[in-house]
Design a protein around this motif. Structure first.
Motif, PDB file in Angstrom:
ATOM      1  N   GLY A   1      15.197 -14.764  -9.986  1.00 39.67           N
ATOM      2  CA  GLY A   1      15.626 -13.372  -9.901  1.00 39.67           C
ATOM      3  C   GLY A   1      15.170 -12.744  -8.605  1.00 39.67           C
ATOM      4  N   VAL A   2      15.582 -11.502  -8.376  1.00 41.92           N
ATOM      5  CA  VAL A   2      15.267 -10.801  -7.138  1.00 41.92           C
ATOM      6  C   VAL A   2      13.838 -10.260  -7.174  1.00 41.92           C
ATOM      7  N   ILE A   3      13.096 -10.481  -6.100  1.00 37.49           N
ATOM      8  CA  ILE A   3      11.780  -9.856  -5.943  1.00 37.49           C
ATOM      9  C   ILE A   3      12.018  -8.499  -5.282  1.00 37.49           C
ATOM     10  N   PRO A   4      11.767  -7.393  -5.991  1.00 35.34           N
ATOM     11  CA  PRO A   4      12.137  -6.060  -5.467  1.00 35.34           C
ATOM     12  C   PRO A   4      11.134  -5.508  -4.463  1.00 35.34           C
ATOM     13  N   GLY A   5      11.137  -6.085  -3.288  1.00 33.71           N
ATOM     14  CA  GLY A   5      10.248  -5.596  -2.247  1.00 33.71           C
ATOM     15  C   GLY A   5      10.660  -6.128  -0.884  1.00 33.71           C
ATOM     16  N   TYR A   6      10.285  -5.396   0.158  1.00 28.59           N
ATOM     17  CA  TYR A   6      10.601  -5.786   1.523  1.00 28.59           C
ATOM     18  C   TYR A   6       9.312  -6.024   2.323  1.00 28.59           C
ATOM     19  N   GLY A   7       9.448  -6.868   3.334  1.00 28.45           N
ATOM     20  CA  GLY A   7       8.346  -7.126   4.238  1.00 28.45           C
ATOM     21  C   GLY A   7       8.850  -7.214   5.665  1.00 28.45           C
ATOM     22  N   ALA A   8       7.969  -6.911   6.607  1.00 26.83           N
ATOM     23  CA  ALA A   8       8.349  -7.022   8.021  1.00 26.83           C
ATOM     24  C   ALA A   8       7.098  -6.967   8.878  1.00 26.83           C
ATOM     25  N   VAL A   9       7.250  -7.470  10.102  1.00 24.96           N
ATOM     26  CA  VAL A   9       6.221  -7.374  11.145  1.00 24.96           C
ATOM     27  C   VAL A   9       6.925  -6.853  12.395  1.00 24.96           C
ATOM     28  N   ALA A  10       6.289  -5.926  13.098  1.00 22.83           N
ATOM     29  CA  ALA A  10       6.884  -5.386  14.312  1.00 22.83           C
ATOM     30  C   ALA A  10       5.835  -5.189  15.388  1.00 22.83           C
ATOM     31  N   ARG A  11       6.272  -5.279  16.629  1.00 18.77           N
ATOM     32  CA  ARG A  11       5.372  -5.183  17.796  1.00 18.77           C
ATOM     33  C   ARG A  11       5.511  -3.815  18.460  1.00 18.77           C
ATOM     34  N   LYS A  12       4.394  -3.270  18.872  1.00 17.07           N
ATOM     35  CA  LYS A  12       4.412  -2.008  19.625  1.00 17.07           C
ATOM     36  C   LYS A  12       4.643  -2.335  21.099  1.00 17.07           C
ATOM     37  N   PRO A  13       5.695  -1.794  21.716  1.00 19.97           N
ATOM     38  CA  PRO A  13       5.988  -2.116  23.122  1.00 19.97           C
ATOM     39  C   PRO A  13       4.863  -1.650  24.047  1.00 19.97           C
TER      40      PRO A  13
ATOM     41  N   MET B   1       2.189  -4.891  10.255  1.00 23.15           N
ATOM     42  CA  MET B   1       2.687  -5.786   9.213  1.00 23.15           C
ATOM     43  C   MET B   1       2.634  -5.045   7.883  1.00 23.15           C
ATOM     44  N   MET B   2       3.765  -5.046   7.158  1.00 22.85           N
ATOM     45  CA  MET B   2       3.868  -4.252   5.944  1.00 22.85           C
ATOM     46  C   MET B   2       4.706  -4.944   4.877  1.00 22.85           C
ATOM     47  N   THR B   3       4.364  -4.681   3.612  1.00 23.26           N
ATOM     48  CA  THR B   3       5.284  -4.922   2.506  1.00 23.26           C
ATOM     49  C   THR B   3       5.372  -3.637   1.701  1.00 23.26           C
ATOM     50  N   HIS B   4       6.448  -3.520   0.926  1.00 23.97           N
ATOM     51  CA  HIS B   4       6.681  -2.274   0.198  1.00 23.97           C
ATOM     52  C   HIS B   4       7.621  -2.557  -0.969  1.00 23.97           C
ATOM     53  N   ALA B   5       7.284  -2.039  -2.138  1.00 25.24           N
ATOM     54  CA  ALA B   5       8.152  -2.189  -3.303  1.00 25.24           C
ATOM     55  C   ALA B   5       9.359  -1.263  -3.181  1.00 25.24           C
ATOM     56  N   THR B   6      10.449  -1.658  -3.846  1.00 27.88           N
ATOM     57  CA  THR B   6      11.689  -0.890  -3.755  1.00 27.88           C
ATOM     58  C   THR B   6      12.373  -0.842  -5.110  1.00 27.88           C
ATOM     59  N   ALA B   7      13.209   0.169  -5.292  1.00 25.09           N
ATOM     60  CA  ALA B   7      14.048   0.271  -6.490  1.00 25.09           C
ATOM     61  C   ALA B   7      15.471  -0.186  -6.198  1.00 25.09           C
ATOM     62  N   ASP B   8      15.714  -0.728  -5.013  1.00 21.30           N
ATOM     63  CA  ASP B   8      17.070  -1.090  -4.604  1.00 21.30           C
ATOM     64  C   ASP B   8      17.730  -2.082  -5.570  1.00 21.30           C
ATOM     65  N   PHE B   9      16.936  -2.995  -6.153  1.00 26.86           N
ATOM     66  CA  PHE B   9      17.506  -4.059  -6.964  1.00 26.86           C
ATOM     67  C   PHE B   9      17.344  -3.827  -8.466  1.00 26.86           C
ATOM     68  N   THR B  10      16.388  -2.986  -8.840  1.00 28.16           N
ATOM     69  CA  THR B  10      16.077  -2.779 -10.261  1.00 28.16           C
ATOM     70  C   THR B  10      15.894  -1.286 -10.538  1.00 28.16           C
TER      71      THR B  10
ATOM     72  N   LEU C   1       0.806  -1.226   0.000  1.00 30.47           N
ATOM     73  CA  LEU C   1       0.000   0.000   0.000  1.00 30.47           C
ATOM     74  C   LEU C   1       0.836   1.271   0.000  1.00 30.47           C
ATOM     75  N   LEU C   2       1.835   1.343   0.891  1.00 31.97           N
ATOM     76  CA  LEU C   2       2.499   2.623   1.125  1.00 31.97           C
ATOM     77  C   LEU C   2       3.357   3.077  -0.046  1.00 31.97           C
ATOM     78  N   HIS C   3       3.691   2.181  -0.972  1.00 25.16           N
ATOM     79  CA  HIS C   3       4.430   2.649  -2.147  1.00 25.16           C
ATOM     80  C   HIS C   3       3.516   3.407  -3.118  1.00 25.16           C
ATOM     81  N   PHE C   4       2.239   3.531  -2.770  1.00 27.24           N
ATOM     82  CA  PHE C   4       1.331   4.394  -3.533  1.00 27.24           C
ATOM     83  C   PHE C   4       1.027   5.693  -2.787  1.00 27.24           C
ATOM     84  N   VAL C   5       1.737   5.928  -1.697  1.00 30.73           N
ATOM     85  CA  VAL C   5       1.558   7.156  -0.908  1.00 30.73           C
ATOM     86  C   VAL C   5       2.902   7.882  -0.872  1.00 30.73           C
ATOM     87  N   SER C   6       2.919   9.092  -1.355  1.00 28.19           N
ATOM     88  CA  SER C   6       4.173   9.835  -1.484  1.00 28.19           C
ATOM     89  C   SER C   6       4.614  10.441  -0.158  1.00 28.19           C
ATOM     90  N   ASP C   7       5.875  10.880  -0.129  1.00 22.15           N
ATOM     91  CA  ASP C   7       6.361  11.618   1.031  1.00 22.15           C
ATOM     92  C   ASP C   7       5.596  12.923   1.192  1.00 22.15           C
TER      93      ASP C   7
END
Length: 270
Positions: free
Chosen positions: A258-270, A189-198, A161-167
């Motif tokens: 090949g490389v899938i150009p995107g990252y994912g992660a899950v994090a907990r709020k303390p 929980m998030m995934t996000h596309a990146t230009a890091d690899f392509t 989602l967030l790669h469709f929302v600009s800074d």
């Protein structure tokens, strides 16, 4: 939240592509328009693995939801739901925990037209749909509070989602606003596309989408990781999407070509 809105053809903008409908086309769905297919084909011409990327994001959602439900989460707020493709988040969560409560949220009227498919959950749990935009977090939170107990942990899902929302639209601030309202023990929980690899293909894709009126804000690993500031990343931390807890689901055909150009992660709020 669901029965109060009706969807008329005049509310669905078919003059330009929409990310939710393009995503549906990538996944082989039929709830898209020629303008979505045309832009989708242009993206495939730049990188034929785009449909694999869409399926990899979907598979991450399944695995992350399964992990969260297995680790005690019983409430989910899924923003940027997209057009229903089974299994949906509530089906994964309620398979583990039949009493799980889910609120879906999207800004495309065509998703509302299919909301009934999102609401076929268990009797013990609850599923609801809210038409709202992440750029209006107050409305998202107001609707979610009608179904979810904000005194208990909630998993906020922001998948592809967030790669469709600009800074300029304050992407990081919007996420902070939503997370700030969640109680301790909640997760993001998030995934996000990146230009890091392509970088070259990504620059071309960004330009073509911009010309069609669609924002694509690809972010580096560091900028993606910033969304989790103040949160505790779940192992293995920020990872290429299909490498996040692969044991919790089936591999997507083609994900290792090949490389899938995107990252994912899950994090907990303390």
């Amino acid at each position: 939240m669901t029965g109060q809105d009706t969807v008329g053809a005049d509310r669905i903008d078919t003059s330009r592509p929409h990310p939710a409908r393009m995503y549906d086309w990538y996944l082989g769905g039929k709830d898209n328009y020629p303008v979505d297919e045309e832009m989708g084909r242009q993206m495939l011409a730049l990188d034929p693995r785009v449909p694999v990327m869409a399926r990899v994001n979907r598979a991450f959602m399944h695995r992350a939801t399964r992990w969260l439900a297995q680790n005690g989460t019983r409430q989910f707020l899924d923003v940027g739901t997209g057009i229903p493709t089974e299994p949906n988040l509530h089906q994964v969560a309620q398979q583990v925990a039949p009493d799980a409560r889910i609120v879906y949220c999207d800004n495309d009227p065509i998703v509302l037209a299919h909301a009934a498919a999102l609401l076929r959950g268990t009797e013990e749990g609850a599923t609801e749909y809210l038409q709202a935009d992440i750029r209006d977090p107050a409305t998202v939170l107001e609707g979610a509070r009608k179904v979810l107990d904000f005194g208990r942990p909630i998993a906020l899902s922001l998948v592809a989602l967030l790669h469709f929302v600009s800074d300029e639209d304050g992407a990081h601030e919007l996420v902070r606003r939503l997370v700030a309202e969640l109680p301790s023990g909640s997760h993001l929980m998030m995934t996000h596309a990146t230009a890091d690899f392509t970088p070259e293909e990504s620059a071309a894709a960004t330009a073509r989408l911009k010309a069609a009126g669609v924002t694509l804000a690809l972010r580096s690993r560091d900028r993606f990781t910033r969304f989790f500031d103040g949160l505790e990343l779940v192992e293995p931390g920020v990872e290429v999407v299909h490498r996040w807890h692969p044991e919790l689901g089936e591999p997507v055909p083609g994900q290792d070509d090949g490389v899938i150009p995107g990252y994912g992660a899950v994090a907990r709020k303390p």
